[in-house]
Structures are given as C-alpha cells and as structure tokens.
Design an enzyme around this catalytic site. Structure first.
Site, PDB file in Angstrom:
ATOM      1  N   GLU A   9       0.794  -1.229   0.000  1.00  0.00           N
ATOM      2  CA  GLU A   9       0.000   0.000   0.000  1.00  0.00           C
ATOM      3  C   GLU A   9       0.825   1.278   0.000  1.00  0.00           C
ATOM      4  O   GLU A   9       0.378   2.308  -0.501  1.00  0.00           O
ATOM      5  CB  GLU A   9      -0.964   0.015   1.191  1.00  0.00           C
ATOM      6  CG  GLU A   9      -2.055  -1.040   1.117  1.00  0.00           C
ATOM      7  CD  GLU A   9      -1.597  -2.420   1.582  1.00  0.00           C
ATOM      8  OE1 GLU A   9      -0.462  -2.534   2.095  1.00  0.00           O
ATOM      9  OE2 GLU A   9      -2.366  -3.381   1.438  1.00  0.00           O
TER      10      GLU A   9
ATOM     11  N   PHE B 266      -5.904   0.029   5.665  1.00  0.00           N
ATOM     12  CA  PHE B 266      -4.617   0.107   4.976  1.00  0.00           C
ATOM     13  C   PHE B 266      -4.401   1.503   4.389  1.00  0.00           C
ATOM     14  O   PHE B 266      -3.303   2.049   4.441  1.00  0.00           O
ATOM     15  CB  PHE B 266      -4.524  -0.957   3.881  1.00  0.00           C
ATOM     16  CG  PHE B 266      -4.800  -2.345   4.386  1.00  0.00           C
ATOM     17  CD1 PHE B 266      -4.276  -2.774   5.597  1.00  0.00           C
ATOM     18  CD2 PHE B 266      -5.601  -3.218   3.681  1.00  0.00           C
ATOM     19  CE1 PHE B 266      -4.528  -4.042   6.079  1.00  0.00           C
ATOM     20  CE2 PHE B 266      -5.873  -4.499   4.149  1.00  0.00           C
ATOM     21  CZ  PHE B 266      -5.344  -4.917   5.359  1.00  0.00           C
TER      22      PHE B 266
ATOM     23  N   ASP C 171     -14.261 -10.020  10.660  1.00  0.00           N
ATOM     24  CA  ASP C 171     -12.828  -9.904  10.343  1.00  0.00           C
ATOM     25  C   ASP C 171     -12.007  -9.422  11.534  1.00  0.00           C
ATOM     26  O   ASP C 171     -10.795  -9.631  11.598  1.00  0.00           O
ATOM     27  CB  ASP C 171     -12.622  -8.951   9.156  1.00  0.00           C
ATOM     28  CG  ASP C 171     -13.128  -9.556   7.853  1.00  0.00           C
ATOM     29  OD1 ASP C 171     -13.143 -10.796   7.746  1.00  0.00           O
ATOM     30  OD2 ASP C 171     -13.514  -8.791   6.956  1.00  0.00           O
TER      31      ASP C 171
END
Lengths: 273, 306
Positions: B51, B76, B110
């Site tokens: 990233e 990110f 998640d």
C-alpha cells in the site's frame, strides 16, 4: 564526449558546488555531504541527457526528475535557477520563511516536479509518472529518480522496485547515489544494503555500475539505460562531500552548514586555488 | 439491503467511457474495481499487497495529469499508507479518489485488524483532504459521478456489509452539504453519518411514538463539515446527539463539538466506538457493546432532555 562538452559540464559542476555550499551556509542548516556527492549526476542529467528547456519548465513532453533524497535539494534549486525557472536571487533564501525553496522540496516550486524528502517514496512517485505516460502513449518521456543509498533501507523502495520491473517500465531510470554514508555512519555498518547489484538484478532490473563523478561514464550509463526493455538502476559510486577535503567521506557533514571560514576554504578547493 | 461499496464500484465502471481516469488496485476485493483492468487494461495498474507503493505511485500518476482512483481497505489506506496520503497526495493537493472500504464495525467477523475505526480522525487532520461517507446504496450511486468530477484528494468511506436503503431514487449527493432528512420537531437534533444514518432515522421514529420530536441531519461530508447546517440545527433544537460508526475521538462527534463550542455551544452526546478496538463477531453485538444501536440513540436523546 568531446572535450568542449566535458569542460562545460565540469565548469557547471564547479559552479553548482560553490552555489550549493553558499546556499547552505546562508541558510545556516542543510545537507552538504549528499548534495556534493550528487553534483555530477544532476549536471549530466540537466545539461546533457534530459529533455528540458531553459525558461519553460512546464512543456508537456519534458523528461521528469524526482529527487527522492529531497534533503539534497540545493543543487536542484541551483540548476532550476540557472535554467531560468526562477530568479537566482531566491537561492540565498533557501530554508527562509516565505521562500519557495523549502528545506525539502515542496510541490509547485518551478522546475521541481514533486514534493520529496520523506525517504523511500520517490521511486514509487517516479514509477507512477512512468505508468501515466505509458497510459497516455507518451513513450518518449523518461523519468529519472535519484535515491540515496541509506534510503534503500526503506521497504517501500523494494515494493516499487518489484512493481516497476513487473510492469517493465523501461522509461524509468533509478540512480543510486552510492556514497556509502548516512547520518550516523557507514551504511553497511548501520544496516547493510549490499550487494546492491545482485539485489536489483534479482528484482528484475537492468543494472549499470558507473563512477558517479565521471561525466563520460554517467552519460554512457544514461544512454544504455534508454535502450533497456526493463527499468534501469544506475549504481553511481560517489564520495560524500566530494570536492571539499574536510567534507569528503565524513558523515559529520551529512547535515551541517559550513561556517564562513569553512565556506571560504571549500570554495578555494573547488576552484582549485 | 445492498452493499454500497460494490454498487459504487459498478457505477464507477459504468462511467468509465464518459470520464477519463486511471485505476490503481491493491490486491483486495473491496469495491469490484479489481476487475477494471479486464475491460480497460491500459487504464489499470495492480500493485499487489504493497500500500505504501500504491499511494505514493498514485501521487506520481496524478502528477502526470491523470485523475486517479485508488481502492483498498480503509485500515490500509488510512494507516499503512498514512504518510503517502498526507505528504504525497494531500500536500501537493493531487486529484486522487481513495475508495476505502471495510470501515467501521460492519466489518464484523474480520476483527479489529480490519475494522477501520480511526480513519476519519487521522485523515481529517490533513489539509486539502475531503472526506465523504454515503449513508446508503442510493447515496453511493449518486456519489460516483460527483466523485469523478471532483478535483483534489477525496476519501470515500464504505462499510463492508449491506445496509438498509433510506433514500429515494433521485437523491442528489452534494459534497459538503448536510441535509435534514427527518423533520419532526425541535426537541433535539441527531447528526448522523454513513451506515449509522438509518439507525438515527429509526430512533427518530421511536422517539416520535413517545411524543419526542427530533430532526435528523445527514452529514455526507465529514470534511469540510457543513458548519452552517450544524449550527442551525443547534439553534433550533438546543441539544445534539451525534452518531458514527467510528471512534468518538476525532470523527463526526468531535467535528460537531469543535464547531458548536466555537460558535453556538449546546449539550452534545457523542455515540460511536467507545475508544476501544473492534471485536471479531456480529456487528450488531458490537454496536450493543458500544451503545450505538437504535435504543441507545433514543436513550441518548432522552438523557439530554432530562
């Protein structure tokens, strides 16, 4: 290279070294060591290799230069002033409030293509430019990125190296100013980056080694890079503080301005007096 | 219930012949733009799992004159590439659209590593940055063309999961403009952003059944905040509850408090993630833990009325 061109480049380099040191002295802070090590590289690019014009710093098809080691901006500023992109008077206002010449390059300074100085990012920025030019079908535009060697400790450099090779961005040329010193000492003592040639080759790059203070070797390297089908890394062997005896190979001069006396001695040495 | 991030991505692809832009993708499945290169190979570059490189390269692509669309998860974008966004996109004020998905507790199962709960707080501090969060799929679709026409760094925040539809077709997304989407009275004002907006509307309805009549102000743009709309609501109601799927530190609640404390101080109750990390599991249970469900909004309004 004919002797006329060689002499011209040598004179430019001398002039640039002197202006750079005057600027840093006047500013009272800055980075002479890495500025002096990159002088021949910048001189070759701006006065021999790159498609740039005097006065007009915005024409569309110009080659692009990204100074990833942004702390070594005084020589770049001096070149931009010499090309007529802004007044030479501005040079002595380096790092002063209100000047366009920031301690690390900001966007919008005439002739300076991009903000830089947070190390490890310039290769990605230059790679992005090369991607855009490919998309635009402007295949003649070359993008040059200059990194320090200590800078190669940044992980993002290797993200970009992987990606540029994957995309076969052959118009992208990285020059590593391999002066072997960073602020606290020898690069390979702090965290070793060697062997550089093997690393870049393993990442899929065309690698050329050159003496970073030899105009003929640099010119040859840039010409060879132009015909590569992959991105090219030119590993330029240099000397930090090049041209000033007491600065050469001395990490103390990474980030310290010369005083009046030191400046005077340095100028005399550069002039060969 | 529709998934806004995917519908937004589809809309962007639909507009690809009308607007020239370049797509840069991380290796995520976030908004469907990972498929952009199949149709437009010359306008798409993949960066894999990297990233910092992605966002610094976005700076270079934009610098060379392109409108850039970057997509990845909000965690990110806002944290792994925080500096690249600040220094290489916001500082030179480049034309980069950042599609940041999986924001807030709707990321659910998640867990905390992938739940962006601080992204707005981080990015709001960057000069030149505009931050938007559509409140449903209709707002998301309406935003697509506005976002392509927009010039400058633009951060678009989406939850992972599907959310209820609250707007009628024909909704116009005006960047920077707050909208009163429920006007029952002046007992209190609820200011909501993104996925929390439908809960604010539900709370307004529940309150109305109890004889408490409130206004709901939808904020689709956290920065620049529609200060006039916020101050106007404070003047009319005198009591404000803010609701966001984001930490209460630095996001909508903070922005509203900053505005009101300088211009028109009234009591404010901030609802959102209570300075803790997300958990792995059912988002609704995580909303309960953080007092972000409809009944909590109702209770917060009543607290202010007491």
């Amino acid at each position: 290279m004919d002797s006329k061109k060689l002499n011209f480049l040598k004179e430019k380099a001398k002039e640039l070294r002197i202006t750079t040191l005057k600027m840093i002295h006047e500013a009272g802070s800055g980075h002479p060591g890495g500025s002096l090590s990159e002088i021949e590289i910048l001189t070759t690019l701006y006065y021999d290799i790159m498609n740039v014009k005097d006065k007009d710093y915005r024409f569309e098809d110009r080659d692009r230069f990204v100074l990833s080691k942004g702390h070594c901006c005084p020589p770049l500023y001096a070149i931009c002033a010499d090309k007529g992109y802004f007044s030479k008077d501005e040079l002595m206002r380096l790092r002063k409030y209100g000047s366009i010449l920031h301690g690390h390059p900001k966007a919008g300074t005439p002739g300076v293509e991009t903000v830089s100085g947070s190390l490890g990012n310039g290769l990605s920025v230059g790679m992005g430019m090369a991607m855009a030019f490919r998309k635009q079908g402007k295949n003649d535009i070359r993008v040059f990125v200059l990194c320090g060697d200590g800078e190669l400790q940044e992980g993002a450099i290797w993200e970009a190296a992987m990606c540029a090779a994957h995309n076969k961005l052959n118009k992208l040329t990285l020059i590593v100013d391999h002066n072997k010193l960073q602020i606290n000492g020898q690069v390979d003592d702090i965290v070793a980056i060697s062997p550089l040639k093997d690393k870049f080759e393993a990442f899929g790059w065309n690698v050329i080694e050159a003496d970073g203070h030899d105009f003929e070797e640099l010119e040859q390297a840039f010409k060879k890079a132009e015909n590569s089908d992959r991105p090219t890394a030119i590993l330029a062997e240099t000397i930090k503080g090049k041209g000033v005896s007491f600065m050469e190979n001395n990490a103390v001069w990474h980030g310290k301005a010369p005083n009046a006396e030191e400046l005077e001695q340095a100028i005399a040495e550069i002039r060969g007096e | 219930m529709e998934i806004s991030r995917l519908e937004f991505g589809k809309e962007i692809i639909k507009l690809a012949d009308k607007y020239d832009f370049t797509v840069l993708n991380a290796d995520t499945k976030c908004c469907g733009l990972e498929n952009f290169g199949k149709k437009y190979p010359d306008r798409c570059f993949n960066f894999g799992i990297a990233e910092q490189n992605l966002f610094a390269a976005a700076s270079g692509v934009a610098n060379a004159g392109e409108k850039v669309v970057v997509s990845t998860f909000a965690v990110f974008a806002s944290m792994r590439a925080c500096e690249q966004i600040r220094t290489f996109i916001c500082y030179p004020n480049l034309n980069v659209m950042i599609i940041a998905t999986h924001a807030g507790l709707l990321t659910g199962e998640d867990g905390a590593t992938h739940i962006a709960s601080e992204d707005m707080a981080i990015l709001r501090a960057f000069p030149n940055m505009t931050i938007v969060e559509p409140s449903d799929v209709i707002a998301a679709r309406a935003l697509a063309e506005e976002a392509l026409k927009f010039n400058g760094p633009l951060y678009i925040r989406f939850p992972k999961a599907a959310t209820p539809v609250i707007h009628d077709e024909g909704y116009k997304f005006e960047i920077g403009k707050g909208k009163i989407i429920c006007d029952r009275g002046n007992d209190a004002g609820i200011i909501a952003i993104g996925a929390m907006t439908y809960k604010a509307l539900q709370a307004a309805e529940t309150l109305a059944n109890e004889g408490i009549n409130v206004k709901v102000l939808e904020i689709n743009t956290l920065k620049p905040l529609d200060k006039a709309a916020v101050i106007d609501l404070a003047k009319k109601t005198g009591k404000i509850v803010t609701v966001e799927d984001h930490t209460i530190i630095g996001g909508l609640g903070s922005a509203v408090c900053e505005t009101l404390s300088e211009s028109y101080p009234v009591p404010v109750k901030r609802l959102g993630i209570q300075d803790c990390f997300g958990e792995s599991g059912d988002p609704q249970k995580q909303y309960d833990k953080n007092h972000m469900n409809t009944q909590h909004i109702v209770a917060a309004v009543k607290d202010l009325l007491d």
